[in-house]
Design an enzyme around this catalytic site. Structure first.
Site, PDB file in Angstrom:
ATOM      1  N   ASP A 374       0.225  -1.615   0.210  1.00  0.00           N
ATOM      2  CA  ASP A 374       0.094  -0.068  -0.372  1.00  0.00           C
ATOM      3  C   ASP A 374       0.852   0.994  -0.359  1.00  0.00           C
ATOM      4  O   ASP A 374       2.324   0.988   0.259  1.00  0.00           O
ATOM      5  CB  ASP A 374      -0.908   0.283   1.752  1.00  0.00           C
ATOM      6  CG  ASP A 374      -2.068   1.083   1.243  1.00  0.00           C
ATOM      7  OD1 ASP A 374      -2.308   1.421  -0.012  1.00  0.00           O
ATOM      8  OD2 ASP A 374      -2.284   1.383   2.709  1.00  0.00           O
ATOM      9  N   GLU A 377       2.968   5.032  -3.267  1.00  0.00           N
ATOM     10  CA  GLU A 377       2.690   5.993  -4.529  1.00  0.00           C
ATOM     11  C   GLU A 377       4.990   6.738  -5.082  1.00  0.00           C
ATOM     12  O   GLU A 377       5.089   7.123  -5.997  1.00  0.00           O
ATOM     13  CB  GLU A 377       2.048   6.872  -5.127  1.00  0.00           C
ATOM     14  CG  GLU A 377       0.549   6.195  -5.124  1.00  0.00           C
ATOM     15  CD  GLU A 377      -0.305   5.947  -3.704  1.00  0.00           C
ATOM     16  OE1 GLU A 377       0.593   5.645  -2.664  1.00  0.00           O
ATOM     17  OE2 GLU A 377      -0.423   4.540  -4.744  1.00  0.00           O
ATOM     18  N   ASP A 455      -8.973   3.901  -3.174  1.00  0.00           N
ATOM     19  CA  ASP A 455     -10.179   4.238  -1.534  1.00  0.00           C
ATOM     20  C   ASP A 455     -11.425   4.534  -2.940  1.00  0.00           C
ATOM     21  O   ASP A 455     -11.564   5.835  -2.947  1.00  0.00           O
ATOM     22  CB  ASP A 455      -9.533   5.130  -0.780  1.00  0.00           C
ATOM     23  CG  ASP A 455      -8.258   4.586  -0.708  1.00  0.00           C
ATOM     24  OD1 ASP A 455      -8.354   2.803  -0.461  1.00  0.00           O
ATOM     25  OD2 ASP A 455      -7.453   5.405   0.678  1.00  0.00           O
TER      26      ASP A 455
HETATM   27  O1  MIG Z   1      -3.395   6.492   4.088  1.00  0.00           O
HETATM   28  O2  MIG Z   1      -3.937   0.917   5.594  1.00  0.00           O
HETATM   29  O3  MIG Z   1      -5.706   2.281   0.055  1.00  0.00           O
HETATM   30  O4  MIG Z   1      -7.084   0.400   0.984  1.00  0.00           O
HETATM   31  O5  MIG Z   1      -7.318   0.213   4.032  1.00  0.00           O
HETATM   32  C1  MIG Z   1      -4.469   4.911   4.921  1.00  0.00           C
HETATM   33  C2  MIG Z   1      -5.448   2.045   5.465  1.00  0.00           C
HETATM   34  C3  MIG Z   1      -4.033   3.942   4.016  1.00  0.00           C
HETATM   35  C4  MIG Z   1      -4.867   2.800   1.948  1.00  0.00           C
HETATM   36  C5  MIG Z   1      -5.606   1.804   1.647  1.00  0.00           C
HETATM   37  C6  MIG Z   1      -6.866   1.338   2.319  1.00  0.00           C
HETATM   38  C7  MIG Z   1      -6.108   0.809   3.098  1.00  0.00           C
HETATM   39  C8  MIG Z   1      -5.622   2.157   4.033  1.00  0.00           C
HETATM   40  N1  MIG Z   1      -4.286   2.651   3.415  1.00  0.00           N
END
Ligand code: MIG
Length: 735
Positions: A374, A377, A455
């Site tokens: 996650d 980017e 999201d």
């Molecule tokens: O700033 O890990 O897209 O699926 O549940 C949020 C928490 C960070 C973004 C991800 C989302 C995940 C969430 N993350």
């Protein structure tokens, strides 16, 4: 590789295959060092292919077995022609290469339509009339149609018109844009902030052949473990051992199929990656072993931000070995993410990727089967814990990465992190196919990971958007893809959840996920009626696993998408070109979901040929538009005439039972299907331990061809169920 020079602008043309051409431009004849992050092969690694050069007074023409490339002597402008002499991918102006900008302008041909562009918002399939920016971004604002920068950046466009399909991949990782007829309706222009003009043209002429070319250059999804094709349950906010156990128990008690439970950031100790929370997850090994006994796999989230904590081993090691990205001034770059003050590994480096890959041992040792990457980017918050609106921050663009700066490496940050993760897992689990999921990525990310659309919201619009989004990702090379079922942000209504689960149950990647501030969105949270709908559709997915798994095999071999827009199979039927709300899953199944509230019917377009209503067996002759009746329990599904659809028994999880009996639903007509089977989780298939069975239907007779390969399926009955034939009764044969 012929090189030509026009006005000090050098052009190199590489014929890599008869249908795959690379074009590069350089000022003063100096080509930049090759950037190989995305492509699998350098030009010299392609088998030699024949082409000849013809010169006329106006043109230099390079002929391959499939197409010709024409270069105008006076202007240097290029165009391509097919064997019918039809022009495509023609320069509208001479490429412009200055020290600051680089751009290429192509003219849009009559009737030409544009697709691909990776991950995009907005419920349209065809994408003319907009500008698309390639800049990986944590799109924390709602994904409304005007959102241009998404998590994934894939500078690929896919052009379609009758009998002539091709794609272009812009091999440049700097921030770049495609202006698709926005500034000038007759022009598609691509430009970048740095690097070279370097692009590849993939000629079809069919969509399938275009994807085959993309696969040759940018790679395919390796065959996933079968369990990864099951249903995944996730939520940001499953906070403890007990909560996860209870969740797993509910699935089994309610007999709702599920294979995977995702552990979001709460399992970590203070968001330190590769650690476990000491009190909430006291004994992860035992937890995961118990889950495994009940048929669940564990997938854990990993963020790139490493907590800047002097007592934390990952930070210590990385600092000591010099693995973190440094600013222009030579000091380690710091940014705020979940663990607060954090540093970031430089994934462009081989040694750093190896290190990171190995760190996953702290998870696999506990029994974890897959990694969810996650925030890669990478997202950088402006202040500690100011997550929320517009987290467009990232690493300083002039920060150093390998021999370049973050400006060039930004778009491949997530891609290289996914690579570290995938390659690391292959070493740590040498006999198990692992699963990886990534939020950010670049062209070619399919070699290392599945993807999801980040999201989204529990909005009908986002259910609708997910259809063209998944199709365009597939055309861009990424077919193992899905959206958070039910919507991540906001609260799903029972009706929305039911409708989303219907179509989500057939996403290539099927995961329910929700935000910690939204209501719980497990399949049983919306009342009995919705729970039954979820159970029924997830069971349908599980019965169809032999079909889906075969499609994933085909995708791993040829890059063929799993989810395909209608034009994939009807590329000459212009009525399919804007059809964003119905999808072909493989060659045979058409899904036409309901994506509006209070709606129990919709229009479905059935192209030329015969179709069967999946639920009633009613035969319908195309081409036609029909009104499908769809009360809440029904998602309209159709099967093409001549289909053979293999299916298996009802399952609670993918490997609960062997594929026995094997059911073949045979629909009158002409067609075939290649059934692929193997053990579902090891790499033995790479050594030939698989079974391929061609199922052919001609003249309404099914022929089961001799099995190929060294995998022996279980001894079983084959149940043959005829549809639309004179003979109505089911036949059983021993396999
Ligand atoms: O700033 O890990 O897209 O699926 O549940 C949020 C928490 C960070 C973004 C991800 C989302 C995940 C969430 N993350």
């Amino acid at each position: 590789m012929p090189t030509f020079t026009f006005d000090r602008l050098a052009l190199a043309v590489s014929v890599l295959t008869p249908k795959l051409i690379r074009l590069r431009y350089a000022r003063n004849g100096k080509f930049a060092k090759r950037r190989a992050w995305a492509v699998t092969k350098d030009d010299s690694e392609f088998a030699p292919t024949q082409s000849d050069v013809n010169e006329t007074s106006q043109e230099i023409i390079i002929n391959t077995k499939a197409i010709s490339i024409h270069i105008q002597r006076d202007t240097g402008k290029i165009h391509f022609t097919d064997s019918q002499n039809k022009i495509f991918c023609a320069d509208d102006a001479r490429p412009s290469v200055t020290s600051v900008t680089k751009s290429v302008a192509k003219s849009v041909a009559t009737g030409e339509h544009f697709y691909g562009f990776g991950e995009r918002t907005y419920s349209s399939l065809e994408r003319s009339g907009c500008i698309y920016t390639h800049w990986a971004t944590d799109t924390a604002v709602p994904h409304t149609p005007d959102v241009d920068r998404m998590y994934v950046a894939i500078p690929i466009y896919f052009s379609v018109r009758p009998n002539l399909d091709y794609a272009v991949y812009f091999n440049n990782t700097y921030r770049s844009q495609f202006d698709v007829g926005y500034t000038d309706p007759n022009q598609i222009r691509f430009s970048a902030d740095g690097g070279e003009i370097d692009y590849y043209v993939f000629y079809g002429p069919t969509p399938r052949e275009v994807n085959e070319g993309i696969a040759q250059l940018l790679g395919t999804h390796p065959l996933p473990p079968r369990w990864a094709l099951g249903y995944h349950q996730s939520r940001w906010g499953y906070k403890s051992d007990q909560e996860i156990r209870k969740l797993a128990k509910e699935f089994r008690q309610r007999e709702i199929p599920c294979d995977v439970i995702h552990f979001d950031i709460d399992y970590m100790d203070g968001y330190r990656v590769f650690t476990w929370h000491p009190t909430r997850f006291k004994n992860p090994k035992k937890l995961i072993a118990d889950l495994r006994r009940d048929g669940f796999r564990a997938v854990t989230i990993i963020d790139p931000g490493v907590k800047a904590d002097k007592k934390y081993f990952v930070y210590q090691e990385g600092l000591k070995k010099n693995y973190f990205v440094k600013k222009q001034n030579g000091k380690v770059f710091h940014g705020y993410v979940w663990p607060d003050d954090s540093v970031f590994a430089d994934f462009t480096r081989d040694d750093v990727r190896d290190w990171w890959g190995e760190l996953q041992k702290h998870l696999t040792d506990k029994g974890v089967s897959g990694i969810w990457n996650d925030m890669n980017e990478p997202a950088v918050f402006s202040k500690p814990f100011s997550a929320g609106v517009g987290n467009t921050g990232t690493i300083d663009l002039d920060a150093k990465q390998s021999d370049t700066t973050h400006a060039e490496a930004h778009n491949v940050f997530g891609y290289n992190m996914a690579r570290a993760s995938y390659e690391g897992l292959r070493k740590l689990l040498p006999d198990e196919r692992a699963f990886t999921l990534t939020r950010s990525g670049f062209a070619g990310m399919q070699k290392f990971s599945a993807g999801w659309s980040g999201d989204n919201h529990a909005w009908w619009e986002h259910l609708e958007t997910s259809l063209p989004q998944a199709c365009n990702m597939g055309l861009s090379g990424v077919s193992f893809f899905g959206a958070d079922i039910g919507g991540f942000n906001s609260d799903a209504s029972p009706e929305l959840f039911a409708r989303w689960m219907q179509v989500g149950s057939l996403y290539p990647f099927a995961r329910g996920h929700s935000h910690t501030d939204s209501i719980y969105q497990e399949p049983w949270r919306f009342g009995e009626r919705v729970e039954k709908i979820c159970r029924d559709y997830l069971r349908l997915r599980y019965r169809l696993l032999p079909y889906l798994y075969s499609l994933f095999y085909e995708s791993s071999q040829h890059g063929t998408p799993i989810w395909r827009p209608m034009f994939y199979h009807y590329p000459n039927d212009e009525r399919t070109y804007h059809l964003h709300d119905q999808v072909m899953i493989g060659d045979s199944i058409l899904v036409a979901p309901i994506y509006k509230a209070n709606c129990d019917r919709r229009v479905v377009y059935l192209p030329q040929g015969e179709w069967f209503d999946y639920w009633t067996d009613e035969k319908i002759a195309g081409a036609t538009h029909i009104t499908a009746h769809a009360p809440l329990e029904v998602m309209p599904l159709y099967v093409r005439a001549g289909a053979v659809i293999p299916s298996g028994p009802d399952l609670n999880y993918a490997d609960e039972k062997p594929l026995s009996p094997l059911t073949l639903d045979v629909y009158a007509g002409e067609g075939e299907f290649t059934l692929y089977e193997d053990d579902g989780h090891t790499f033995e298939y790479e050594k030939g331990v698989f079974a391929i069975t061609r199922l052919e239907i001609r003249d309404s007779r099914l022929k089961i061809h001799k099995r190929e390969g060294n995998y022996a399926p279980p001894s079983r009955k084959i149940i043959i169920r005829p549809h639309g034939m004179e003979r109505k009764e089911t036949v059983e044969v021993e396999d």
